[in-house]
Scaffold this active site. Structure first.
Site, mmCIF file in Angstrom:
data_model
loop_
_atom_site.group_PDB
_atom_site.id
_atom_site.type_symbol
_atom_site.label_atom_id
_atom_site.label_comp_id
_atom_site.label_asym_id
_atom_site.label_seq_id
_atom_site.Cartn_x
_atom_site.Cartn_y
_atom_site.Cartn_z
ATOM 1 N N LYS A 32 -0.183 -23.002 -22.210
ATOM 2 C CA LYS A 32 -1.607 -22.793 -22.511
ATOM 3 C C LYS A 32 -1.980 -23.544 -23.789
ATOM 4 O O LYS A 32 -3.045 -24.152 -23.876
ATOM 5 C CB LYS A 32 -1.898 -21.289 -22.631
ATOM 6 C CG LYS A 32 -1.902 -20.626 -21.281
ATOM 7 C CD LYS A 32 -1.844 -19.115 -21.324
ATOM 8 C CE LYS A 32 -1.600 -18.594 -19.891
ATOM 9 N NZ LYS A 32 -1.308 -17.175 -19.822
ATOM 10 N N GLN A 53 -1.039 -12.103 -23.320
ATOM 11 C CA GLN A 53 -0.058 -12.490 -22.310
ATOM 12 C C GLN A 53 0.624 -11.236 -21.745
ATOM 13 O O GLN A 53 1.171 -10.434 -22.494
ATOM 14 C CB GLN A 53 0.984 -13.443 -22.941
ATOM 15 C CG GLN A 53 1.973 -14.019 -21.963
ATOM 16 C CD GLN A 53 1.322 -14.920 -20.916
ATOM 17 O OE1 GLN A 53 0.497 -15.770 -21.216
ATOM 18 N NE2 GLN A 53 1.686 -14.708 -19.653
ATOM 19 N N ASP A 73 -9.450 -14.144 -19.028
ATOM 20 C CA ASP A 73 -8.553 -13.904 -17.890
ATOM 21 C C ASP A 73 -9.305 -13.271 -16.716
ATOM 22 O O ASP A 73 -8.797 -13.254 -15.593
ATOM 23 C CB ASP A 73 -7.417 -12.947 -18.312
ATOM 24 C CG ASP A 73 -6.091 -13.676 -18.485
ATOM 25 O OD1 ASP A 73 -5.946 -14.775 -17.929
ATOM 26 O OD2 ASP A 73 -5.207 -13.127 -19.178
#
Ligand code: NDP
Length: 278
Positions: free
Chosen positions: A52, A96, A119
């Site tokens: 990322k 995460q 997300d």
């Protein structure tokens, strides 16, 4: 002739478009910044976080990394998220997953403000998707829609079957196909006659989490097959939920593993970051 859908190439196209958009935003004095929180030392998470970071660098998004110890309390983590919620320089916040067992993932997801939920996991984002309102969409299913559209595959009016109903892949995938006017069926572990249902599909999206489970006996001749799964097979080679070699002769288009859906997830995360500033 079978079309092999090139996720690497399509994700690069998207990242290049985003790079140009970010450069244009910079000329207006706008800076895109993504905060990525990692808790603990899970090696797979470290790889994802690093990927990322690299994608952010490529596009020109500022990435702010917060690597927190495994021993952090839930309260301390929520506090960190609250700080980032308030921070005007931060456009997107990503935690995460998975998190250590003593931390409630649902609580963490709900703490990120929906405006920064890149997300697309916040209940408000999921609700917005289901009633056709604006909001962030979960990156992997959003990536599948881009793969189909950019490969010239029409969704409207097609029989679409999604195998899998997880919150991050199966359910949002079905909603997105519906939004594109597909006729959608969702199958899961309690579905009867899975083969018969899968064989109805013009577009079959497989997110079942079982290596090579879907062979040609599940496929209608000429179907489009999208394989979301990622596994290592007995020879430590990457493979998907679909038995690619068995299926490939029977389809009109298919995503390979690796190089299909996988690269799209990060591209769509970057897309969400850029749209968060707009
Ligand atoms: P989950 O394990 O959360 O969900 C699997 C789904 O498949 C469940 O809904 C389950 O049904 C269903 N299922 C399991 N066994 C069967 C069966 N025998 N017949 C029919 N349905 C079945 O997985 P995810 O959705 O998180 O991920 C799916 C796959 O995609 C995994 O391989 C994962 O690694 C991969 N993945 C890839 C990403 C990428 O970037 N390419 C991103 C995210 C995931 P039930 O609900 O009834 O239990």
């Amino acid at each position: 002739m079978v079309k092999i859908i090139d996720g690497k190439q399509i994700s690069k196209e998207i990242k290049d478009e985003l790079k140009a958009e970010v450069a244009a935003l910079k000329t207006q004095g706008k800076n895109v910044a993504l905060a990525v929180i990692q808790v603990g030392e899970d090696p797979a998470s470290s790889v994802y976080v690093n990927n990322k970071k690299k994608a952010c660098e490529y596009i020109g998004i500022e990435s702010l990394a917060f690597h927190l110890p495994e021993t952090i309390t839930e309260e301390e983590l929520l506090q960190k998220i609250e700080e980032l919620n308030q921070d005007e320089k931060v456009n997107g916040i990503l935690v995460q997953l998975p998190l250590p067992k003593h931390i409630d993932e649902d609580k963490v997801i709900k703490t990120i403000v929906p405006e920064k939920d890149v997300d697309g996991f916040h209940p408000q984002s999921v609700g917005a998707l289901s009633i056709g309102q604006k909001g962030f969409v979960s990156c992997t299913p959003a990536g599948v829609i881009q793969l189909l559209k950019r490969s010239g595959i029409e969704i409207a009016g097609k029989e679409c079957v999604v195998i899998g109903r997880s919150n991050i892949v199966g359910k949002p995938m079905a909603l997105l196909l519906l939004r594109e006017n597909g006729t959608v069926t969702i199958a899961h572990s309690k579905t009867k006659d899975l083969k018969e249902i899968a064989k109805r599909a013009d577009i079959l999206v497989v997110a079942v989490g079982k290596p090579k489970m879907i062979d040609s006996s599940y496929i209608k001749e000429g179907a489009v097959v999208i394989d979301v799964g990622i596994h290592r097979d007995e020879n430590n080679k990457l493979c998907g939920d679909v038995d690619y070699d068995d299926v490939v002769e029977h389809v009109s288009a298919i995503t390979p593993v690796p190089g299909g859906v996988g690269p799209m997830t990060i591209a769509m995360l970057m897309h969400n970051c850029v749209s968060s500033i707009k």
